[in-house]
Design an enzyme around this catalytic site. Structure first.
Site, PDB file in Angstrom:
ATOM      1  N   CYS A  14       0.847  -1.193   0.000  1.00  0.00           N
ATOM      2  CA  CYS A  14       0.000   0.000   0.000  1.00  0.00           C
ATOM      3  C   CYS A  14       0.885   1.246   0.000  1.00  0.00           C
ATOM      4  O   CYS A  14       2.106   1.153   0.133  1.00  0.00           O
ATOM      5  CB  CYS A  14      -0.935   0.020   1.217  1.00  0.00           C
ATOM      6  N   CYS A  17       3.256   1.734   2.913  1.00  0.00           N
ATOM      7  CA  CYS A  17       4.556   1.051   2.835  1.00  0.00           C
ATOM      8  C   CYS A  17       5.593   1.978   2.210  1.00  0.00           C
ATOM      9  O   CYS A  17       6.739   2.053   2.674  1.00  0.00           O
ATOM     10  CB  CYS A  17       4.440  -0.226   2.003  1.00  0.00           C
ATOM     11  N   CYS A  80      45.976 -17.515  -9.345  1.00  0.00           N
ATOM     12  CA  CYS A  80      46.260 -17.589  -7.902  1.00  0.00           C
ATOM     13  C   CYS A  80      45.177 -16.833  -7.148  1.00  0.00           C
ATOM     14  O   CYS A  80      44.328 -16.169  -7.748  1.00  0.00           O
ATOM     15  CB  CYS A  80      47.638 -17.021  -7.571  1.00  0.00           C
ATOM     16  N   CYS A  83      44.497 -13.168  -7.941  1.00  0.00           N
ATOM     17  CA  CYS A  83      43.611 -12.849  -9.068  1.00  0.00           C
ATOM     18  C   CYS A  83      42.167 -12.738  -8.588  1.00  0.00           C
ATOM     19  O   CYS A  83      41.440 -11.808  -8.956  1.00  0.00           O
ATOM     20  CB  CYS A  83      43.713 -13.931 -10.141  1.00  0.00           C
ATOM     21  N   ASP A 488      14.613 -34.196  19.298  1.00  0.00           N
ATOM     22  CA  ASP A 488      13.169 -34.232  19.496  1.00  0.00           C
ATOM     23  C   ASP A 488      12.759 -35.696  19.372  1.00  0.00           C
ATOM     24  O   ASP A 488      13.344 -36.449  18.584  1.00  0.00           O
ATOM     25  CB  ASP A 488      12.474 -33.384  18.431  1.00  0.00           C
ATOM     26  N   ASP A 681      12.466 -31.984  13.237  1.00  0.00           N
ATOM     27  CA  ASP A 681      11.879 -32.162  11.909  1.00  0.00           C
ATOM     28  C   ASP A 681      11.955 -30.918  11.037  1.00  0.00           C
ATOM     29  O   ASP A 681      11.563 -30.943   9.890  1.00  0.00           O
ATOM     30  CB  ASP A 681      10.435 -32.650  12.005  1.00  0.00           C
TER      31      ASP A 681
END
Length: 795
Positions: A14, A17, A80, A83, A488, A681
């Site tokens: 909007c 923002c 190298c 570079c 868990d 998970d």
């Protein structure tokens, strides 16, 4: 002087923002005026000394995004680490470039830039001006241009090496055995110097133009010194005899150095190609064609022409071209390339299948759900490449050292020359020149530059082949610091697929009544126990009743209204006398006990069992063997949790923990001074994984985009946790050994080349030996990294 820039911004919903972004950006020093156009989604910024990174970070802090382009561009011509740093430093100064990181080992530039401020062609032109070649950005669907360029470079190195070797052999023989004319040596050495050494001169000149230096500078300067001195001694020997100097020639020195460095570069490049074999194998899994249903028949089309919703036929032995759902057929599918698990998975209707996996026996018809870059395989490739492009914290120190390495060596070589010329024995000039060349040629910044990235590329690639996805280089150092790991329980230590095993009716109800009420409530839930109830009801052919006012209470259960009565199904907080004996009996059996209540009156008990994974006990033992204390966190009651802890021989456990409280338990461990790894998970455990010092997510082959984790185990096998820790620690160990070798080599080699041993044991380092040592120091580092390809986990 003020300047104006325009940046694209996404995420605005909007006009408010736009105002928020304007106000936020105005607080940045140097910005004079900001205008954000919500409709065009652009910000116009006027100011002095504008810092794009600061602007981007501010916009992101406000909850929006600056739209940038992110590309991986293959770079050829680097010799190298200097570079790589030169390209990085130059690009970072360009207006519009947010981030520029060069991976020297992979010969790739990762660049993030704002396309409204700078174009890809601009970036490629800058790289070309630096003396390197930027190839087209990587496109997985076309032939790899980087590989073609590497093959071309290999052939060029091979050709220059063999021509140089062919000429160097008679030079060495003519210098030490047959003592042939210096004029003939000159004729043989000149092609070696300027044809064989062309790449060193080219790159050294490019560095000089930009007022910098690199390893090519050292090679060019040292060999040219030997060559020019020899040329002068050949054609103007009187210049030396007048000054009582010996007109010796060093054509053998310059030629041998160039020849062996060319050989070293060739072997190094071949070895470096092998470091990325794992990611190449992943990319090669992507099928190029698919059999797609069009007008009631299946025709072969290019993979890019497949769209979501297409029906794809996969014959036995073929690769599955897209992610999808099986709609017809039954087969076994080899998913080892994604999960690391060798046992094929049976697939039937409604099962998920993934691109790149192999259909083994039966024909399958699948409906495409993810295509192109959305597939699991494409996401894995993207994640692995992203991880390989990151830099380990120790690399920052290496970068700082590399940035001053060559100037320091040049300074040391000059000091060495004058010390030997002034204080050395006669002929002092010859000694001074020889040691000057030895110091220049033995120094090897390449070994430093390759030490970390080559090990990272091989280690992370090996992990991907084993179904272990490591998010970035920093994760490796985290794994070395953890001393406590907590799992868990549900879905991690257990299979996460509980089964409804007992229904005990109370107060004159029947089993059918209890199951009917339970399925009526649980049909609205995604909880594992709800799925168990639904499976049981399908088996018993029980249909749900009409239910309203459904409310799921996290960590407790679910409630709703059926036929004007309030029902609750969930955890038993404190068992009443009526059910206490039944409750305690089932708890001793490690079962999950749920109570069904009608208007707060118990009417039934449901018990579930979620079996421990068969590998759980072995995994816990292995983790304890490597010095970790192993714990568990669960919402189960203390008696049930204690029984599991006893079976698995856990160091500690937390029971009756609500999902939202898992973070606090992690914090408690950290306050005790422990470095904690959390295994969960990745979805329900996301906050705890984020809080932990190391987050390990158990995926299922599909959850590879889990942002909360540092490591993802795609195979859904607990052994992957041990393998991930072992591989990470082995990779980190390889990095440390590589750096140790590179530092020790240079720390000892440079003083020895400068003549530090001469006053004590009368030994000087021949520049040719120094050249051979330098040429193979990089090969040693890369070869050591390649040993990770043979990594074998303990389980």
């Amino acid at each position: 002087m003020s300047r104006r820039i325009e940046i694209p911004i996404s995420g605005m919903s909007c006009a408010g923002c736009a105002l928020r972004i304007e106000e936020g950006l105005k607080n940045i020093k140097g910005i004079e005026e900001v205008k954000v156009n919500f409709s065009l989604e652009k910000a116009e910024i006027i100011g002095e000394n504008l810092n794009l990174t600061e602007i981007k970070n501010k916009v992101e802090d406000l909850g929006y995004n600056v739209v940038t382009s992110e590309l991986t561009i293959p770079i050829s011509g680097m010799t190298c680490i200097g570079c790589a740093q030169r390209i990085e430093n130059t690009l970072r100064k360009l207006d519009g470039v947010i981030k520029a990181d060069v991976n020297f080992a992979k010969e790739e530039l990762y660049i993030e830039y704002i396309p409204t401020l700078i174009s890809l062609n601009d970036i490629k032109k800058v790289i070309k001006d630096l003396g390197y070649q930027a190839l087209d950005p990587k496109e997985e669907e076309i032939e790899d241009p980087q590989e073609a360029q590497r093959e071309k470079e290999l052939k060029d190195l091979k050709r220059r090496f063999f021509i140089s070797l062919f000429l160097t052999i008679p030079i060495v023989l003519g210098s030490f055995i047959y003592k042939i004319s210096p004029y003939i040596l000159f004729l043989l050495a000149t092609p070696v110097q300027f044809y064989g050494g062309y790449r060193f001169y080219k790159n050294a000149w490019s560095a000089l133009k930009h007022k910098t230096s690199d390893m090519n500078t050292l090679v060019a300067l040292s060999t040219t010194s030997a060559y020019l001195y020899s040329t002068l001694a050949t054609f103007y020997p009187s210049f030396f005899t007048v000054k009582n100097l010996s007109p010796e020639v060093y054509y053998d020195t310059s030629s041998v150095i160039i020849t062996f460095i060319l050989l070293g570069r060739y072997l190094e490049l071949k070895a470096k190609r092998k470091t990325s074999n794992a990611i190449k194998k992943l990319i090669s899994l992507k099928p190029q064609k698919a059999l797609v249903q069009r007008d009631n028949e299946f025709i072969e089309v290019l993979i890019n022409d497949v769209v979501k919703g297409d029906i794809v036929l996969v014959k036995p032995g073929e690769k599955i071209p897209v992610d999808g759902i099986v709609i017809e057929g039954y087969s076994s599918v080899d998913e080892s390339m994604l999960t690391g698990e060798s046992i094929p998975k049976d697939k039937k209707e409604k099962d998920n299948v993934f691109a790149g996996t192999i259909n083994l026996n039966g024909a399958l018809k699948i409906m495409a759900t993810k295509i192109g870059g959305e597939t699991v395989l494409a996401q894995i490739i993207k994640m692995v490449e992203s991880a390989q492009n990151t830099k380990a914290p120790v690399q920052r120190l290496v970068d700082k050292i590399a940035s001053i390495f060559v100037p320091t060596v040049l300074t040391i070589s000059i000091i060495t020359f004058f010390l030997w010329y002034i204080f050395g024995p006669k002929p002092s000039f010859n000694y001074a020149l020889s040691n000057f060349i030895a110091v220049l040629i033995i120094a090897c910044p390449c070994a430093l530059g390759l030490a970390t990235p080559t090990a990272l590329i091989v280690g992370i690639g090996k992990g991907a082949q084993m179904g272990i996805l490591i998010r970035n280089a920093e994760v490796l150092e985290k794994t070395d610091k953890i001393n406590s790991i907590i799992f868990d329980k549900t879905g991690t230590l257990t299979y996460g697929k509980p089964k409804l095993v007992d229904i005990i009716p109370l107060n004159n109800n029947t089993k059918e009544d209890i199951l009917k009420i339970a399925v009526s409530l649980e049909q609205f839930s995604n909880h594992p126990l709800a799925k168990a109830v639904l499976e049981k009801s399908e088996t018993e052919n029980i249909k749900p009743l009409e239910t309203s006012e459904i409310r799921e209470i996290p960590g407790e259960g679910i409630e709703g209204v059926i036929n004007n009565s309030n029902y609750f199904l969930g955890k038993i907080i404190e068992p009443i006398n009526e059910i206490k004996d039944i409750y305690e009996q089932y708890i001793k059996e490690s079962k999950i006990v749920a109570l069904l209540k009608k208007d707060d009156i118990p009417i039934g008990i449901l018990t579930f069992i979620d079996e421990l994974r068969e590998e759980a006990k072995l995994v816990v033992k292995k983790l304890k063997d490597i010095g970790l204390e192993v714990g568990m966190i669960t919402g189960d009651n203390k008696a049930s949790a204690g029984r599991v802890a006893m079976i698995l021989d856990l160091s500690f456990f937390f029971a009756e923990v609500f999902p939202q409280d898992k973070v606090n338990k992690i914090k408690e461990l950290q306050k005790e001074g422990k470095s904690v790894a959390m295994v969960g998970d990745g979805i329900n455990d996301a906050p705890a994984l984020t809080q932990a010092d190391l987050g390990i997510a158990m995926g299922s082959g599909t959850d590879i985009a889990i942002e909360s984790s540092d490591i993802i185990i795609t195979g859904n096998n607990l052994k992957g946790v041990v393998r991930a820790l072992e591989l990470s620690r082995k990779t980190l160990s390889t990095i440390k050994w590589n750096l140790f070798w590179a530092f020790i080599y240079n720390t000892l080699g440079i003083p020895i080349a400068g003549g530090a041993l001469y006053p004590f044991i009368g030994i000087l380092l021949n520049p040719m030996i120094a050249g051979i040592a330098m040429a193979f120091s990089s090969v040693f580092v890369v070869s050591n990294s390649l040993r990770l390809r043979n990594f074998k986990p303990s389980i």
